[in-house]
Design an enzyme around this catalytic site. Structure first.
Site, PDB file in Angstrom:
ATOM      1  CD  GLU A  95      53.235  37.826  31.896  1.00 38.39           C
ATOM      2  OE1 GLU A  95      52.321  38.602  32.193  1.00 38.39           O
ATOM      3  OE2 GLU A  95      53.963  37.948  30.912  1.00 38.39           O
ATOM      4  CB  CYS A 150      42.828  31.915  31.248  1.00 39.96           C
ATOM      5  SG  CYS A 150      41.317  31.927  32.248  1.00 39.96           S
ATOM      6  CB  CYS A 157      40.899  38.837  29.843  1.00 41.71           C
ATOM      7  SG  CYS A 157      42.318  38.274  30.796  1.00 41.71           S
ATOM      8  CG  LEU A 255      28.810  41.887  38.470  1.00 38.05           C
ATOM      9  CD1 LEU A 255      28.087  40.577  38.688  1.00 38.05           C
ATOM     10  CD2 LEU A 255      28.339  42.936  39.487  1.00 38.05           C
ATOM     11  CG  ASN A 256      34.050  41.874  34.597  1.00 39.59           C
ATOM     12  OD1 ASN A 256      34.337  42.746  35.411  1.00 39.59           O
ATOM     13  ND2 ASN A 256      34.833  40.861  34.361  1.00 39.59           N
ATOM     14  CB  CYS A 373      43.524  44.077  35.838  1.00 40.62           C
ATOM     15  SG  CYS A 373      43.608  44.425  37.566  1.00 40.62           S
TER      16      CYS A 373
HETATM   17  N1  SAH Z   1      40.207  34.407  36.325  1.00 40.83           N
HETATM   18  C1  SAH Z   1      39.990  35.153  37.539  1.00 40.83           C
HETATM   19  C2  SAH Z   1      41.260  35.785  38.018  1.00 40.83           C
HETATM   20  C3  SAH Z   1      41.765  36.929  37.174  1.00 40.83           C
HETATM   21  S1  SAH Z   1      41.571  38.361  38.083  1.00 40.83           S
HETATM   22  C4  SAH Z   1      38.872  36.164  37.323  1.00 40.83           C
HETATM   23  O1  SAH Z   1      38.424  36.308  36.196  1.00 40.83           O
HETATM   24  O2  SAH Z   1      38.388  36.751  38.269  1.00 40.83           O
HETATM   25  C5  SAH Z   1      41.827  39.553  36.940  1.00 40.83           C
HETATM   26  C6  SAH Z   1      40.789  40.659  37.019  1.00 40.83           C
HETATM   27  O3  SAH Z   1      41.111  41.555  35.958  1.00 40.83           O
HETATM   28  C7  SAH Z   1      39.366  40.165  36.755  1.00 40.83           C
HETATM   29  O4  SAH Z   1      38.451  40.830  37.577  1.00 40.83           O
HETATM   30  C8  SAH Z   1      39.135  40.547  35.322  1.00 40.83           C
HETATM   31  O5  SAH Z   1      37.777  40.781  35.068  1.00 40.83           O
HETATM   32  C9  SAH Z   1      39.990  41.781  35.168  1.00 40.83           C
HETATM   33  N2  SAH Z   1      40.456  42.033  33.805  1.00 40.83           N
HETATM   34  C10 SAH Z   1      40.658  41.137  32.820  1.00 40.83           C
HETATM   35  N3  SAH Z   1      41.066  41.748  31.693  1.00 40.83           N
HETATM   36  C11 SAH Z   1      41.150  43.071  31.970  1.00 40.83           C
HETATM   37  C12 SAH Z   1      41.544  44.217  31.218  1.00 40.83           C
HETATM   38  N4  SAH Z   1      41.934  44.124  29.944  1.00 40.83           N
HETATM   39  N5  SAH Z   1      41.513  45.408  31.830  1.00 40.83           N
HETATM   40  C13 SAH Z   1      41.138  45.499  33.142  1.00 40.83           C
HETATM   41  N6  SAH Z   1      40.778  44.464  33.890  1.00 40.83           N
HETATM   42  C14 SAH Z   1      40.775  43.254  33.320  1.00 40.83           C
END
Ligand code: SAH
Length: 394
Positions: A95, A150, A157, A255-256, A373
Site C-alpha cells: 500500500e 512486516c 499495528c 518510541l511508543n 498510521c
Molecule cells: N516500521 C517503521 C515504519 C512504520 S511508520 C516504524 O515502526 O517506525 C508507522 C508509524 O505508525 C510508527 O510510528 C508506528 O508506531 C505507528 N503506528 C503503528 N500502528 C499504529 C496504529 N494502529 N495507530 C497509530 N499509529 C500506529
C-alpha cells in the site's frame, strides 16, 4: 509479466550505462534510460523516443521493461487522502498513501520537512513551465512501503498481522512513488512533494534497497532528501549506519513506550535493542544544522498515555535536539488497545511542551479508508458507509 530482474526501475545511472555499453551502445544511452524511467516516469520502453528503434527492440527482446508497478485499487478518503493498492510483478501487493496538502506539518504527517521554507513561500508553484497553477501541484506527502508485510510485530499495528513476505527491491520502492505521481498528474519540479518511508514494513530491515531507492529518488526523480523522512521501529545497528550516509532522509524513531517494561510489552523488538541502546544511538546520531530527530509515540488508552509516562519521555529525550509526534491509536477490532480520549492526548502533549520539547499531535489521515498510521494491511475493505468512495482504477 516481466520478472523483477528485467526491470529498469531500480537500476542506477551506472548500471543503466553498463547495460547500454554492453550492447555496444554509446554511454549516453544510460542517461537517456535514466531520464526516461525516473524523470519522465514512462511506463513502456517503446515510449522512450530518445532511443533508436533498434535498441528499444533489442532491450525488449532481452526481456527488459520499465517495471512500473500497477495500481490495482484506489480508495479515496473524505479528507482527500488516497490509499493505493500497488501490485508488483510477482502479484504481491503493498500500500502507498497519497496525502494532499500535507497539513502544515505541525500535526506531523511527515510533511514538515520543509517547514521553514513553506512558511515563507506562500504561493504555490505551477506544474510544468508556463502553466497555470493546478490542484496537482499543492504540497503533498506520499507514504511508501518498504516490505511486503512486516516482521517487527508491534502489538498495536495492523501490518504486523500479515507477517513479512519479502523485501521490496529498490525499484519497487521508487516505483510506488513514480506510479502515484503519474496517477496524480504531478510533474517536475517536485519541490513540494514529501516522501515518508512509513508505510508497510521496516525500512531498516531492508536497508540497502531502501537506501538505493533514496538515491534514485534524489538523483533520478528529483525529490530532495530534505523532503524525505524514514521511520524505524528501532533497528539500532542500522541507525548508526544511517548516520554515516552522505545522502540521507531525516530520521524518525518509533518510541511508543516510556520505559523498558512498557516498550517491550507493546514492541517486542525492545527485548533485542532496549531503550538504553536505542537512546544511545539517538543521542549519538549526527544531526545536521537545524535538523531535529523525530520520536513517534502512539498513545494507547490506559497503557502508555499517563502523565507519569510523559514525564519519563521528557527524561529519555533530554539532551537530544528532538521533536515528538504523538499519534492517537488508530484502533481496530483485531487489536487489544483503545484510542485515548482527546483530553489525555492534550495533557500528555502539555507536559512535553512545558518541558521545552516541540510536540505535535498527528492528525489522522484517511481513517475511513484504512489509510492511517498502522492501518496498512492490504485490505480491500473500507469503513461502513464509505463504499461509494472507493473506486477501481483500472
Ligand atoms: N516500521 C517503521 C515504519 C512504520 S511508520 C516504524 O515502526 O517506525 C508507522 C508509524 O505508525 C510508527 O510510528 C508506528 O508506531 C505507528 N503506528 C503503528 N500502528 C499504529 C496504529 N494502529 N495507530 C497509530 N499509529 C500506529
Amino acid at each position: 509479466m516481466l520478472s523483477q530482474s528485467n526491470s529498469l526501475l531500480g537500476l542506477d545511472l551506472r548500471e543503466l550505462t553498463n547495460l547500454a555499453t554492453e550492447s555496444g551502445q554509446p554511454a549516453y544511452r544510460g542517461q537517456q534510460l535514466f531520464d526516461a524511467v525516473y524523470r519522465q516516469k514512462l511506463d513502456r520502453l517503446d515510449q522512450v523516443s530518445t532511443l533508436p528503434l533498434e535498441y528499444r527492440a533489442r532491450l525488449a527482446e532481452e526481456g527488459w521493461g520499465v517495471g512500473l508497478p500497477a495500481i490495482a485499487r484506489k480508495f479515496v478518503s473524505s479528507d482527500g487522502t488516497v490509499r493505493y493498492l500497488v501490485e508488483l510483478a510477482d502479484g504481491e501487493t503493498v500500500e502507498t498513501v497519497w496525502m494532499p496538502e500535507g497539513d502544515g506539518g505541525e500535526s506531523g504527517d511527515g510533511s514538515e520537512a520543509g517547514d521553514e521554507l513553506d512558511c515563507v513561500v506562500a504561493g504555490l508553484r505551477p506544474a510544468g513551465r508556463g502553466r497555470a497553477p493546478s490542484p496537482h501541484v499543492h504540497r503533498a506527502t506520499i507514504c511508501v512501503s518498504s516490505q511486503v508485510g512486516c516482521a517487527v510485530n508491534c502489538r498495536f499495528c495492523f501490518t504486523a498481522l500479515l507477517g513479512v513476505k519479502r523485501n521490496l527491491e529498490a525499484g519497487e520502492i521508487v516505483g510506488q512513488i513514480t506510479a502515484v505521481l503519474r496517477e496524480q498528474g504531478v510533474e517536475p519540479p517536485l519541490q513540494r512533494v514529501n516522501i515518508v518511508f512509513m508505510g508497510m514494513g521496516e525500512p531498516f530491515l531492508n536497508y540497502d534497497n531502501f537506501m538505493k531507492s533514496v538515491r534514485l529518488l534524489v538523483e533520478g526523480v528529483g525529490i530532495p532528501e530534505s523532503r524525505m523522512t524514514v521511520s524505524t521501529a528501532g533497528i539500532v545497528p542500522r541507525i548508526y549506519d544511517f548516520g554515516q550516509e552522505a545522502l540521507r532522509p531525516k530520521l524518525a524513531i518509533s518510541l511508543n513506550g516510556s520505559n523498558d517494561v512498557l516498550r517491550s510489552a507493546v514492541m517486542p523488538l525492545n527485548r533485542k535493542w532496549n531503550l538504553e541502546e536505542l537512546m544511545k544511538a539517538a543521542r549519538e546520531f549526527p544531526l545536521r544544522a537545524r535538523e531535529r530527530l523525530t520520536f513517534e509515540y502512539v498513545l494507547l488508552a490506559g497503557v502508555n498515555d499517563a502523565p507519569e509516562q510523559a514525564r519519563e519521555v521528557v527524561e529519555l529525550v533530554r539532551g537530544i535536539r528532538a521533536k515528538i509526534n504523538l499519534i492517537a491509536l488508530n484502533a481496530g477490532t483485531e487489536l487489544p488497545y483503545r484510542m485515548p480520549e482527546q483530553e489525555r492526548v492534550l495533557a500528555f502533549q502539555r507536559i512535553l511542551v512545558t518541558a521545552g520539547i516541540p510536540t505535535f499531535v498527528r492528525r489522522p489521515r484517511g481513517r475511513d479508508i484504512f489509510a492511517a498510521c498502522g492501518q496498512l494491511k492490504r485490505t480491500v475493505d473500507v469503513a461502513p458507509g464509505e463504499e461509494s468512495k472507493s473506486t477501481l482504477s483500472s
